[in-house]
Design an enzyme around this catalytic site. Structure first.
Site, PDB file in Angstrom:
ATOM      1  N   GLY A  67      -1.841 -12.144  12.027  1.00  0.00           N
ATOM      2  CA  GLY A  67      -3.010 -13.033  12.014  1.00  0.00           C
ATOM      3  C   GLY A  67      -3.034 -13.601  10.537  1.00  0.00           C
ATOM      4  O   GLY A  67      -3.362 -15.009  10.559  1.00  0.00           O
ATOM      5  N   HIS A  68      -2.822 -12.877   9.459  1.00  0.00           N
ATOM      6  CA  HIS A  68      -2.840 -13.718   8.112  1.00  0.00           C
ATOM      7  C   HIS A  68      -1.859 -14.672   8.292  1.00  0.00           C
ATOM      8  O   HIS A  68      -1.934 -15.892   7.658  1.00  0.00           O
ATOM      9  CB  HIS A  68      -2.393 -12.725   7.119  1.00  0.00           C
ATOM     10  N   LEU A  79      -5.088  -8.359  16.314  1.00  0.00           N
ATOM     11  CA  LEU A  79      -4.503  -7.903  15.115  1.00  0.00           C
ATOM     12  C   LEU A  79      -5.496  -7.764  13.940  1.00  0.00           C
ATOM     13  O   LEU A  79      -6.332  -8.482  13.724  1.00  0.00           O
ATOM     14  CB  LEU A  79      -3.426  -8.833  14.493  1.00  0.00           C
ATOM     15  N   MET A  86      -7.700  -9.342   2.553  1.00  0.00           N
ATOM     16  CA  MET A  86      -7.915  -7.962   1.803  1.00  0.00           C
ATOM     17  C   MET A  86      -6.472  -7.107   2.051  1.00  0.00           C
ATOM     18  O   MET A  86      -6.441  -6.000   2.014  1.00  0.00           O
ATOM     19  CB  MET A  86      -8.879  -7.383   2.604  1.00  0.00           C
TER      20      MET A  86
HETATM   21  P1  AMP Z   1      -8.721  -9.600   6.383  1.00  0.00           P
HETATM   22  O1  AMP Z   1      -7.760  -9.303   5.415  1.00  0.00           O
HETATM   23  O2  AMP Z   1      -8.975  -8.760   7.178  1.00  0.00           O
HETATM   24  O3  AMP Z   1     -10.003  -9.789   5.473  1.00  0.00           O
HETATM   25  O4  AMP Z   1      -8.875 -11.322   6.705  1.00  0.00           O
HETATM   26  C1  AMP Z   1      -8.234 -12.145   6.010  1.00  0.00           C
HETATM   27  C2  AMP Z   1      -8.479 -13.548   7.209  1.00  0.00           C
HETATM   28  O5  AMP Z   1      -7.579 -13.437   8.200  1.00  0.00           O
HETATM   29  C3  AMP Z   1      -9.739 -13.786   7.476  1.00  0.00           C
HETATM   30  O6  AMP Z   1     -10.278 -15.210   7.336  1.00  0.00           O
HETATM   31  C4  AMP Z   1      -9.685 -13.372   8.905  1.00  0.00           C
HETATM   32  O7  AMP Z   1     -10.524 -13.700   9.771  1.00  0.00           O
HETATM   33  C5  AMP Z   1      -8.251 -13.792   9.270  1.00  0.00           C
HETATM   34  N1  AMP Z   1      -7.675 -12.786  10.345  1.00  0.00           N
HETATM   35  C6  AMP Z   1      -7.721 -11.501  10.418  1.00  0.00           C
HETATM   36  N2  AMP Z   1      -7.303 -11.046  11.334  1.00  0.00           N
HETATM   37  C7  AMP Z   1      -6.808 -11.870  12.138  1.00  0.00           C
HETATM   38  C8  AMP Z   1      -6.266 -12.521  13.501  1.00  0.00           C
HETATM   39  N3  AMP Z   1      -5.758 -11.409  14.163  1.00  0.00           N
HETATM   40  N4  AMP Z   1      -6.023 -13.490  13.824  1.00  0.00           N
HETATM   41  C9  AMP Z   1      -6.325 -14.719  13.099  1.00  0.00           C
HETATM   42  N5  AMP Z   1      -6.997 -14.618  11.891  1.00  0.00           N
HETATM   43  C10 AMP Z   1      -7.148 -13.185  11.566  1.00  0.00           C
END
Ligand code: AMP
Length: 270
Positions: free
Chosen positions: A32-33, A178, A26
């Site tokens: 993390g991404h 993160l 998103m």
């Molecule tokens: P989001 O943009 O928050 O929807 O996350 C997109 C992807 O990145 C999802 O698969 C999350 O689980 C992963 N993600 C978000 N934060 C982290 C993190 N700190 N470490 C590893 N993966 C992450």
């Protein structure tokens, strides 16, 4: 990097997904991404990242409105990472075709599903759509959102015959996870969140020798946390890694938490 906004252009651009890994996000790209992108890069020749803030998974309008967005900065980072494709559709594009609707059963209404009504139905809906559009057989997702990972595996992996690569949570100084939502926190709250992370890591550590006993007193820890840091804890539970049932401490388990600080909801697992 090719920036693509329509399904039509995507189909024109990518004919064969055999060597393409898919990282759905998103936006608000952080380390993390990046770790998911790197995992994809290590296995595949090309990577497609999607950025789409999905309205149907937000159970509060205000939360959707204030979700941090910065596409320009994201594009800059992704270009530097040499990502091959970025898919940034708008809501109309994603929801323009008919697709299956999902409904969680009672037994799945635990953790975030219990506290964010309709959230995972929205997540499954959009992932079903994204995976219909992006036909990669390799999906990269983070363990940070463990329940999301679990439900996508359960509901979608067979349908799309897709391999779901679970990537470990990336933390700041081995502490707070993160998250794009961290951007909404005041400095002071970020510090608090970091202390909370240490506290929870310690509970997990202790549980290795005194699991059952500790599980019985989790509600006391929950209350202590709420009082000490002036937060509202939605849940604090030990659950089995495989089936998300309450842990019996015989199989691998994690400590799951969700809490609200500064009107921002954070989740993590240890
Ligand atoms: P989001 O943009 O928050 O929807 O996350 C997109 C992807 O990145 C999802 O698969 C999350 O689980 C992963 N993600 C978000 N934060 C982290 C993190 N700190 N470490 C590893 N993966 C992450």
């Amino acid at each position: 990097m090719k920036i693509i906004t329509s399904i039509f252009d995507l189909n024109k651009e990518i004919k064969d997904y055999k060597n393409v890994g898919f990282v759905p996000t998103m936006g608000g790209i952080h380390a993390g991404h990046k770790s998911l992108i790197k995992a994809s890069r290590n296995k595949k020749r090309k990577t497609i990242v999607s950025i789409f803030v999905n309205p149907t998974q937000f159970n509060k309008k205000d939360d959707f409105k204030k979700y941090p967005r910065n596409l320009k900065k994201d594009i800059y980072i992704l270009k530097k990472l040499k990502v091959e494709y970025l898919f940034t559709p708008n809501t109309r594009e994603i929801y323009k075709f008919k697709a299956k609707k999902f409904k969680l059963k009672k037994k799945d209404k635990i953790l975030c599903a219990k506290f964010r009504s309709g959230h995972f139905e929205g997540v499954l809906n959009v992932m079903n759509r994204l995976m219909t559009i992006i036909k990669s057989k390799d999906l990269y997702m983070g363990e940070k959102d463990y329940q999301q990972l679990y439900l996508i595996k359960k509901f979608l992996s067979k349908k799309f015959k897709v391999r779901i690569n679970a990537c470990p949570t990336i933390r700041i100084n081995r502490n707070i996870a993160l998250s794009t939502r961290n951007k909404l926190l005041k400095k002071d709250s970020l510090k608090k969140a970091s202390k909370i992370a240490s506290y929870l890591k310690n509970i997990k550590y202790k549980s290795k020798s005194q699991g059952h006993k500790l599980a019985l007193s989790l509600h006391t820890y929950k209350k202590k946390l709420e009082k000490k840091y002036n937060i509202k804890v939605d849940y604090l539970e030990f659950r089995d890694e495989k089936n998300l049932k309450l842990s019996n401490f015989k199989n691998k388990y994690r400590l799951f938490v969700a809490y609200n600080i500064d009107n921002v909801r954070l989740i993590d697992n240890y």
